[in-house]
Design a protein around this motif. Structure first.
Motif, PDB file in Angstrom:
ATOM      1  N   LEU A 102      43.293  51.266  26.233  1.00  0.00           N
ATOM      2  CA  LEU A 102      44.505  51.234  25.407  1.00  0.00           C
ATOM      3  C   LEU A 102      45.605  50.350  25.980  1.00  0.00           C
ATOM      4  N   THR A 103      45.416  49.851  27.206  1.00  0.00           N
ATOM      5  CA  THR A 103      46.533  49.150  27.852  1.00  0.00           C
ATOM      6  C   THR A 103      46.211  47.775  28.410  1.00  0.00           C
ATOM      7  N   ALA A 104      44.946  47.471  28.661  1.00  0.00           N
ATOM      8  CA  ALA A 104      44.606  46.244  29.393  1.00  0.00           C
ATOM      9  C   ALA A 104      44.487  45.032  28.477  1.00  0.00           C
ATOM     10  N   PHE A 105      45.597  44.354  28.288  1.00  0.00           N
ATOM     11  CA  PHE A 105      45.611  43.099  27.535  1.00  0.00           C
ATOM     12  C   PHE A 105      46.351  42.079  28.392  1.00  0.00           C
ATOM     13  N   TYR A 106      45.622  41.092  28.897  1.00  0.00           N
ATOM     14  CA  TYR A 106      46.190  40.191  29.884  1.00  0.00           C
ATOM     15  C   TYR A 106      46.985  39.052  29.257  1.00  0.00           C
ATOM     16  N   THR A 107      48.010  38.639  29.980  1.00  0.00           N
ATOM     17  CA  THR A 107      48.890  37.576  29.510  1.00  0.00           C
ATOM     18  C   THR A 107      48.180  36.222  29.570  1.00  0.00           C
ATOM     19  N   PRO A 108      48.235  35.429  28.506  1.00  0.00           N
ATOM     20  CA  PRO A 108      47.612  34.100  28.515  1.00  0.00           C
ATOM     21  C   PRO A 108      48.188  33.234  29.631  1.00  0.00           C
ATOM     22  N   PRO A 109      47.359  32.446  30.322  1.00  0.00           N
ATOM     23  CA  PRO A 109      47.829  31.589  31.422  1.00  0.00           C
ATOM     24  C   PRO A 109      48.964  30.655  31.012  1.00  0.00           C
ATOM     25  N   GLN A 110      48.947  30.200  29.753  1.00  0.00           N
ATOM     26  CA  GLN A 110      49.999  29.284  29.301  1.00  0.00           C
ATOM     27  C   GLN A 110      51.373  29.948  29.360  1.00  0.00           C
ATOM     28  N   VAL A 111      51.414  31.245  29.037  1.00  0.00           N
ATOM     29  CA  VAL A 111      52.680  31.985  29.084  1.00  0.00           C
ATOM     30  C   VAL A 111      53.154  32.120  30.525  1.00  0.00           C
ATOM     31  N   ILE A 112      52.225  32.436  31.410  1.00  0.00           N
ATOM     32  CA  ILE A 112      52.562  32.597  32.824  1.00  0.00           C
ATOM     33  C   ILE A 112      53.035  31.277  33.422  1.00  0.00           C
ATOM     34  N   ASP A 113      52.358  30.193  33.085  1.00  0.00           N
ATOM     35  CA  ASP A 113      52.771  28.882  33.591  1.00  0.00           C
ATOM     36  C   ASP A 113      54.174  28.527  33.104  1.00  0.00           C
ATOM     37  N   ALA A 114      54.486  28.915  31.861  1.00  0.00           N
ATOM     38  CA  ALA A 114      55.815  28.636  31.306  1.00  0.00           C
ATOM     39  C   ALA A 114      56.886  29.431  32.054  1.00  0.00           C
ATOM     40  N   ILE A 115      56.583  30.698  32.358  1.00  0.00           N
ATOM     41  CA  ILE A 115      57.529  31.532  33.117  1.00  0.00           C
ATOM     42  C   ILE A 115      57.742  30.937  34.504  1.00  0.00           C
ATOM     43  N   SER A 116      56.643  30.555  35.142  1.00  0.00           N
ATOM     44  CA  SER A 116      56.713  29.971  36.480  1.00  0.00           C
ATOM     45  C   SER A 116      57.548  28.693  36.478  1.00  0.00           C
ATOM     46  N   ALA A 117      57.298  27.834  35.498  1.00  0.00           N
ATOM     47  CA  ALA A 117      58.031  26.565  35.415  1.00  0.00           C
ATOM     48  C   ALA A 117      59.518  26.806  35.174  1.00  0.00           C
ATOM     49  N   SER A 133      52.282  44.258  38.159  1.00  0.00           N
ATOM     50  CA  SER A 133      51.081  44.651  37.415  1.00  0.00           C
ATOM     51  C   SER A 133      50.212  43.412  37.245  1.00  0.00           C
ATOM     52  N   ALA A 134      49.391  43.133  38.263  1.00  0.00           N
ATOM     53  CA  ALA A 134      48.830  41.795  38.441  1.00  0.00           C
ATOM     54  C   ALA A 134      47.682  41.407  37.524  1.00  0.00           C
ATOM     55  N   GLY A 135      46.927  42.368  36.999  1.00  0.00           N
ATOM     56  CA  GLY A 135      45.748  41.983  36.228  1.00  0.00           C
ATOM     57  C   GLY A 135      44.781  41.223  37.120  1.00  0.00           C
ATOM     58  N   ILE A 136      44.321  40.048  36.675  1.00  0.00           N
ATOM     59  CA  ILE A 136      43.424  39.258  37.526  1.00  0.00           C
ATOM     60  C   ILE A 136      44.160  38.135  38.250  1.00  0.00           C
ATOM     61  N   GLY A 137      45.487  38.235  38.312  1.00  0.00           N
ATOM     62  CA  GLY A 137      46.228  37.389  39.233  1.00  0.00           C
ATOM     63  C   GLY A 137      46.706  36.043  38.749  1.00  0.00           C
ATOM     64  N   SER A 138      46.967  35.900  37.474  1.00  0.00           N
ATOM     65  CA  SER A 138      47.432  34.602  36.979  1.00  0.00           C
ATOM     66  C   SER A 138      48.772  34.207  37.593  1.00  0.00           C
ATOM     67  N   PHE A 139      49.634  35.198  37.855  1.00  0.00           N
ATOM     68  CA  PHE A 139      50.910  34.887  38.497  1.00  0.00           C
ATOM     69  C   PHE A 139      50.682  34.432  39.941  1.00  0.00           C
ATOM     70  N   ILE A 140      49.688  35.007  40.604  1.00  0.00           N
ATOM     71  CA  ILE A 140      49.366  34.575  41.971  1.00  0.00           C
ATOM     72  C   ILE A 140      48.990  33.103  41.957  1.00  0.00           C
ATOM     73  N   GLN A 141      48.116  32.746  41.034  1.00  0.00           N
ATOM     74  CA  GLN A 141      47.656  31.365  40.912  1.00  0.00           C
ATOM     75  C   GLN A 141      48.834  30.422  40.699  1.00  0.00           C
ATOM     76  N   SER A 142      49.721  30.800  39.804  1.00  0.00           N
ATOM     77  CA  SER A 142      50.828  29.928  39.433  1.00  0.00           C
ATOM     78  C   SER A 142      51.839  29.755  40.562  1.00  0.00           C
ATOM     79  N   PHE A 143      52.191  30.861  41.237  1.00  0.00           N
ATOM     80  CA  PHE A 143      53.234  30.785  42.258  1.00  0.00           C
ATOM     81  C   PHE A 143      52.700  30.373  43.628  1.00  0.00           C
ATOM     82  N   SER A 144      51.462  30.719  43.934  1.00  0.00           N
ATOM     83  CA  SER A 144      50.903  30.347  45.235  1.00  0.00           C
ATOM     84  C   SER A 144      50.767  28.839  45.372  1.00  0.00           C
ATOM     85  N   GLU A 145      50.576  28.163  44.249  1.00  0.00           N
ATOM     86  CA  GLU A 145      50.462  26.706  44.282  1.00  0.00           C
ATOM     87  C   GLU A 145      51.738  26.064  44.815  1.00  0.00           C
TER      88      GLU A 145
END
Length: 204
Positions: A102-117, A133-145
């Motif tokens: 009922l809860t696991a819907f992950y944020t599209p990478p494009q949205v995360i990249d836009a937030i990061s930028a 609430s990391a999911g599979i870590g798209s924010f990690i990917q975006s910010f660790s770079e």
């Protein structure tokens, strides 16, 4: 192409099988293994996973239109049983899956990249970043770079396993964000997430 429940579940099973294997072999993922694990997308929307599965006769309690999903659901449960230390751990995995339906819907990478930028372009000096609430870590990917120190929380046990294998060198905590140490509160430069707001708890 429409949403395929069977393909969605098969990708999750394949990803979990790799994560369990890596954990047992105590090694990092190969490039190919990492790509397969990145196909993991949680169990959101797979409501048939709430159906009984213990015995073959349980298929009679399933919708006829979902009978073809019974074998692959059995495969998922078999994988979890084979990789659980005991019945209690297996039940915890199953409870996590049922909650995440009922809860696991992950944020599209494009949205995360836009937030990061946007955060980078704001002029903020971000040395420490927190994802509650990391999911599979798209924010990690975006910010660790960008060489920021990233700390993430992920309460779901199975998603946490995938996350740790995808980013073995990151500070990943498989627990709820509410367990953050008091000394770390107010110590982060930026916090961003797409937390699944609702009144459904994720079991431990």
């Amino acid at each position: 192409m429409g949403f395929s429940k069977k393909q969605h579940l098969q990708q999750n099973i394949d990803a979990l099988r790799i994560a369990f294997k890596l954990e047992k072999e105590n090694r990092k993922a190969t490039v190919d293994e990492r790509l397969l694990m990145m196909q993991y997308s949680g169990f959101g929307g797979l409501k048939f996973l709430l159906n009984p599965i213990e015995n073959e006769i349980d298929i009679n309690n399933w919708r006829k239109t979902e009978h073809d999903l019974f074998p692959i659901t059995q495969e998922l449960h078999q994988l979890l049983k084979e990789n659980s230390e005991d019945e209690k751990q297996y039940c915890r995995y199953v409870d996590n899956i049922k909650s995440s339906v009922l809860t696991a819907f992950y944020t599209p990478p494009q949205v995360i990249d836009a937030i990061s930028a946007t955060l980078r372009e704001s002029g903020l000096n971000i040395d420490k970043f927190l994802e509650p609430s990391a999911g599979i870590g798209s924010f990690i990917q975006s910010f660790s770079e960008n060489q920021q120190s990233v700390t993430t929380y992920e309460k779901d046990l199975l998603t946490g396993k995938i996350l740790k294998q995808l980013y073995p060198d990151s500070n990943i905590r498989i627990s709820g964000f509410e367990e953050i140490p008091e000394k770390e509160q107010n110590s982060y430069d930026a916090i961003a997430s797409n937390i699944p707001f609702g009144d459904t708890s994720v079991g431990n």
